[in-house]
Design an enzyme around this catalytic site. Sequence first.
Site, mmCIF file in Angstrom:
data_model
loop_
_atom_site.group_PDB
_atom_site.id
_atom_site.type_symbol
_atom_site.label_atom_id
_atom_site.label_comp_id
_atom_site.label_asym_id
_atom_site.label_seq_id
_atom_site.Cartn_x
_atom_site.Cartn_y
_atom_site.Cartn_z
ATOM 1 N N HIS A 102 0.879 -1.182 0.000
ATOM 2 C CA HIS A 102 0.000 0.000 0.000
ATOM 3 C C HIS A 102 0.916 1.232 0.000
ATOM 4 C CE1 HIS A 102 -4.324 1.264 1.093
ATOM 5 N NE2 HIS A 102 -3.676 2.390 0.871
ATOM 6 N N TYR A 127 -15.078 5.203 -4.590
ATOM 7 C CA TYR A 127 -15.420 6.414 -3.834
ATOM 8 C C TYR A 127 -16.366 7.346 -4.585
ATOM 9 C CZ TYR A 127 -11.821 5.104 -0.515
ATOM 10 O OH TYR A 127 -11.090 4.429 0.436
ATOM 11 N N GLU A 186 -12.545 -1.069 -0.409
ATOM 12 C CA GLU A 186 -12.583 0.260 0.226
ATOM 13 C C GLU A 186 -13.814 1.010 -0.247
ATOM 14 O OE1 GLU A 186 -9.192 2.848 -0.247
ATOM 15 O OE2 GLU A 186 -7.793 1.198 0.134
HETATM 16 O O1 IFM Z 1 -6.697 6.870 2.095
HETATM 17 C C1 IFM Z 1 -6.834 6.334 0.828
HETATM 18 C C2 IFM Z 1 -6.333 4.902 0.790
HETATM 19 O O2 IFM Z 1 -5.023 4.796 1.237
HETATM 20 C C3 IFM Z 1 -6.410 4.359 -0.606
HETATM 21 N N1 IFM Z 1 -7.695 4.569 -1.189
HETATM 22 C C4 IFM Z 1 -8.325 5.850 -1.070
HETATM 23 C C5 IFM Z 1 -8.260 6.341 0.366
HETATM 24 C C6 IFM Z 1 -8.919 7.726 0.482
HETATM 25 O O3 IFM Z 1 -8.300 8.633 -0.354
#
Ligand code: IFM
Length: 456
Positions: A123, A303, A362
């Site tokens: 990451h 997102y 995520e």
């Molecule tokens: O915080 C980040 C994460 O590390 C990776 N994906 C998007 C998140 C929000 O920007």
Amino acid sequence: MHAPTSSFPPDFAWGVATSAYQIEGSPQADGKGESIWDHFAHQPGRMLDGSTGDLACDHYRRWEEDVALMARLGVNAYRFSIAWTRVFPEGTGSVNAAGIGFYDRLVDALLEVGIAPYVTLYHWDLPQKLEEDGGWRSRATVDAFADYAGVVSAALGDRVVNWITQNEPWVAAFLGHRDGEFAPGRTDFGEALTAGHHLLLSHGRAVPVIRANSPGAAVGISLDCRPSTPATDQPADVSAQVHFDGFRNRWFFDPVFGKGYPSDMKAIYRAQGHYPSAEPPFVKPGDTDEIATPIDFLGLNYYTSLAVRAGKEQSEDTGVPPAVPAPEGYTEMGWPITPGALTSFLSRIHDEYAPAAILISENGASYSDAPGPGGVVADDRRIRYIARHLAATREALAAGVPVTGYFVWSLLDNLEWSRGFTQRFGLVWVDHQTQERIPKDSFFWFRDAIAHSRGR
Ligand code: IFM
């Protein structure tokens, strides 16, 4: 707000996600080496608020408290990343047993409270020593990553089932090498393409290594995505959107799923002068097959989505605020809230690539939360965001898309990369001075949503 979770499958993974640099702190503890983010954040002007990850959420020292928080939340899955520099301080060479020991204890503690670890190997915190030797621009880093994946999977593979090789290679490649906004802070499009290729290749190379060390392992990759629509039906906007989709999504999804790099984008990049030949020179014989090594699941990080205008094909800035008419508003990141695009993108992935399983690895929202009277952190907007995206996920499930899990980004308010501590994504509010943790209203809402899905 009602939790839309009663019809999720009984074995659904309900989780939260974090990453090492964003929460751990302790950059030199127990022999840890320097990563590109340790290095980058200390350079003047790189971080919006002048912060660094030196302390972050102090998770390296407070991990037991954080596991207890997750047990209280009732998740059955936790996605975290391993800091490569804790395992190999210089990226290769001798293994630092103390560094692995940290993750070993974390995995045991999670399993003890019924939480399945989902381990992300990369990451974005490349060892600085490897960066000095060429970083992701160099093929040697692919081999180093495979060795590192081998060591970690050998150490934890008896207990960890779920493995994610790479997180968001588009971001690591382009924000890190084209825009200079993320570590290592470089600004060359050609380098971004090369780095992106090596990130994908390292994924393919690591898959069989992990499987060999971790019997019954499920291995995948987490890809970020930006669904989009043309801003108007003018031909120039329509073709800009196809270009944007190729740049932002297809360039990564297509090779992972055996389609190779998209030919329209190869022609565009060549025409833009990023390489001189029809085939990108960094693609060597065998690479395409290796990148397409079959995986057990796709991790999708979702997102937002956006509308694309001509002239903005390789940008996330449509140049026309608001970027998308967003009836549901915007998060603190300035991202339009577009849950409908999650449903349609899930269907598209299912139709075009047919991964065996899709994990939403995520999804979450940043808002400027603060404790109010009685110490309550009332974050209704985050609750609404998550509820809307869970409903969108459920719609995709109902349409036959095999979604097997959902991870909120993030457990804690953490360091949002070069935006420092200016963004709060957590279900748990963190005082970055005292490290006090306060579960927000969304924490309790998500706890109830999980319980509800399990009929409790
Ligand atoms: O915080 C980040 C994460 O590390 C990776 N994906 C998007 C998140 C929000 O920007």
